[in-house]
Design an enzyme around this catalytic site. Structure first.
Site: not given
Ligand code: ADP
Length: 197
Positions: A19, A93, A132, A144, A155
């Site tokens: 994404k 989310r 990654r 990360r 996740r």
């Molecule tokens: P990915 O989709 O690759 O897991 P992201 O960078 O989108 O990674 O998100 C990493 C982390 O940040 C998530 O696992 C969560 O802990 C937090 N996070 C990001 N966006 C949200 C959201 N909209 N609501 C709650 N937690 C979030």
């Protein structure tokens, strides 16, 4: 009042679906601002802000950060934006976040334009995330801290339980655009473009 120049794209898809990369390119080519909540939270962690210190353990465990925090962050980001031209990556989310966003967008007169959903099989996702993490390490960069197999699996589980219901939310409103996320970056990008209004 609805501004014709407004454009709101919401990227849905599991962690590791690509994404972020696709949203980045779409934002660049369409003159949209990418809002990645993961990046915003990681930036707070890197700067050691109060918010960053609070959310770090949640990110490291692969858990979601509370809705109220995310909703406030997004409200701030959108305040005063005119026209509203954005791509959301990683937000909403949860159903609560989606409902809050619907209200916010209605206040701004900026309805959702499209919700591409990147479809990628589970095992491919874990492989991509672990890769990654390894590639960052090979480049001598800090990976990360949540790009390990264990946290990646967590996740995925959180995605299935909390985020997948959004497929119905946006499907029911006629916004959902499923896209096959397996293929080269360019192929997937072309498929996404083909669904854009
Ligand atoms: P990915 O989709 O690759 O897991 P992201 O960078 O989108 O990674 O998100 C990493 C982390 O940040 C998530 O696992 C969560 O802990 C937090 N996070 C990001 N966006 C949200 C959201 N909209 N609501 C709650 N937690 C979030």
């Amino acid at each position: 009042m609805i501004q014709p120049k407004n454009k709101v794209v919401i990227f849905l898809g599991p962690p590791g679906a690509g994404k972020g990369t696709q949203a980045e390119r779409l934002a660049r080519e369409q003159g949209l601002t990418k809002i990645s909540t993961g990046d915003i939270l990681r930036d707070h962690i890197a700067r050691g802000t109060e918010l960053g210190r609070m959310v770090q353990p949640m990110l490291d465990a692969g858990q979601l950060v509370p809705d109220a925090i995310l909703i406030a962050l997004i409200r701030d980001r959108l305040a005063g934006m005119e026209p509203v031209r954005v791509i959301f990556d990683g937000f909403p989310r949860t159903t609560a976040q989606a409902e809050a966003l619907d209200m916010l967008l209605e206040e701004l007169g900026a309805p959702v334009s499209a919700v591409p959903l990147l479809d990628v099989p589970d095992e491919t996702l874990i492989e991509r995330i672990v890769d990654r993490g390894r590639q960052a390490a090979a480049r001598g960069e800090a990976a990360r801290s949540d790009d390990t197999e264990e946290v990646a699996r967590k996740r995925q589980q959180v995605y299935r339980e909390q985020t997948q219901p959004l497929i119905d939310h946006y499907g029911a409103r006629g916004h959902l655009r499923p896209v096959d996320g397996v293929g080269s970056m360019d192929e997937v990008y072309r498929r996404i473009m083909a669904t854009m209004p």
